[in-house]
Design an enzyme around this catalytic site. Structure first.
Site, short mmCIF file in Angstrom:
data_model
loop_
_atom_site.label_atom_id
_atom_site.label_comp_id
_atom_site.label_asym_id
_atom_site.label_seq_id
_atom_site.Cartn_x
_atom_site.Cartn_y
_atom_site.Cartn_z
N HIS A 15 -11.20 -20.38 23.65
CA HIS A 15 -12.64 -20.26 22.54
C HIS A 15 -12.70 -21.32 21.59
CE1 HIS A 15 -15.47 -16.73 21.70
NE2 HIS A 15 -15.82 -17.65 21.26
N ARG A 67 -19.84 -15.87 25.88
CA ARG A 67 -19.10 -14.77 25.74
C ARG A 67 -18.44 -14.49 27.19
NH1 ARG A 67 -19.01 -15.73 21.19
NH2 ARG A 67 -19.58 -14.56 19.41
N GLU A 90 -9.67 -11.45 24.30
CA GLU A 90 -9.03 -12.59 23.67
C GLU A 90 -8.62 -12.09 22.36
OE1 GLU A 90 -13.03 -15.40 24.78
OE2 GLU A 90 -12.72 -14.71 22.63
#
Length: 313
Positions: free
Chosen positions: A279, A229, A258
């Site tokens: 990601h 994270r 994000e």
């Protein structure tokens, strides 16, 4: 009872989502803005969300909601204190990225230890054609075998990473919030590891847990990888550590915000030996289908009266 199911951010999952095994009405949206959530969930009993946040102010306006099926492992987008207090079940996805995420970790690990990005870019810029010999050594290359990997976060994914590291001949140091065999304290991992991988959730305790002090205690030849994270690493401190050569490199699959629509300090292309991916460590085709199947399994189990993968506040 017929359930109304709403998937708020369907475009986050590139897989087939089969129909649940009970009477239902199903609606999906590619994406959902914060000001669209309440309107779209009116009358819904089951909400599917990946990254669309559901906070108290929103949930108070949705009295019919019974289940929030999170299409991910992390549930920090959900106000779990509110859901627990108001009888809303929250389920998540578990153990689906057992291949894809460890493989991404090692893709970053190999690229960083062997300086692949720097060599690739230098060849494209004509450096090889200017060399006096058949090769050149502008950037250091380190073997994987015999090096030390520090795993901070020793859950299912940490264990899978350890398996692959051992197969490659790496020495492994592990740390976890729980008591596990052969646990090593974090200062020792920072001091001894050649590569550190973070595999733990973002919590008040883990926020910015790796900052300037921690980078200063690492080897100057060491690299750090974060596929967990954004926010676990202090991004400003990482940028500074890379620019000053405090550590040798970093691989980041996550950022604090994000997508980084307003920019991010780590997106500066002048930062040396930093690899950022958007990601996607979790997102192999195979893993996404496992996720989609488990998502519907969670929903079916809830409606059948036996909720599974329930997340407590």
């Amino acid at each position: 009872m017929s359930h109304k199911i709403v998937f708020l951010d369907r475009e986050t999952l590139d897989a087939n989502v089969r129909k649940p095994n009970f009477p239902h009405e199903y609606t999906e949206y590619a994406q959902t803005a914060p000001d669209q959530i309440v309107e779209r969930l009116k009358g819904a009993t089951i909400c599917i969300t990946n990254k669309v946040p559901l906070r108290e102010a929103t949930l108070k306006q949705l009295p019919g909601l019974k289940l929030i099926a999170v299409a991910a492992t992390g549930t920090d987008v959900i106000d779990k204190a509110y859901t627990s207090a108001n009888g809303i079940v929250v389920s998540n996805i578990r153990n689906y990225a057992f291949n894809t995420l460890p493989e991404h970790v090692f893709a970053l690990l190999f690229a960083l230890r062997r300086n692949l990005v720097n060599y690739y870019n230098s060849v494209r810029q004509g450096r090889w054609g200017e060399a006096n010999q058949f090769c050149y050594f502008d950037y250091p290359i380190y073997d994987i075998a015999g090096s030390t990997l520090g795993i901070i976060g020793y859950g299912a994914l940490g264990k899978e990473i350890e398996k692959r590291a051992t197969a490659l001949g790496m020495k492994v140091l592990i740390n976890d919030v729980t008591d596990v065999p052969n646990k090593v304290d974090i200062p020792t991992i920072l001091r001894e590891a050649d590569v550190i991988t973070l595999n733990l959730p973002l919590t008040p305790e883990t926020k910015n847990m790796i900052g300037a002090k921690e980078f200063a205690s690492m080897k100057t030849s060491a690299c750090i990888i974060n596929t967990a994270r954004g926010g676990i690493i202090d991004e400003a401190a990482l940028a500074d550590a890379l620019r000053k050569g405090v550590i040798a490199g970093a691989g980041m699959d996550v950022l604090t915000v994000e997508p980084p629509k307003n920019g991010n300090i780590l997106l500066d292309p002048t930062i040396p030996n930093l690899i950022i991916t958007p990601h996607v460590a979790w997102a192999s085709k195979e893993a996404m289908q496992v996720l989609a199947d488990q998502l519907v399994d969670n929903i079916d189990a809830f409606v059948a009266g036996s909720p599974r993968n329930v997340v407590a506040a």
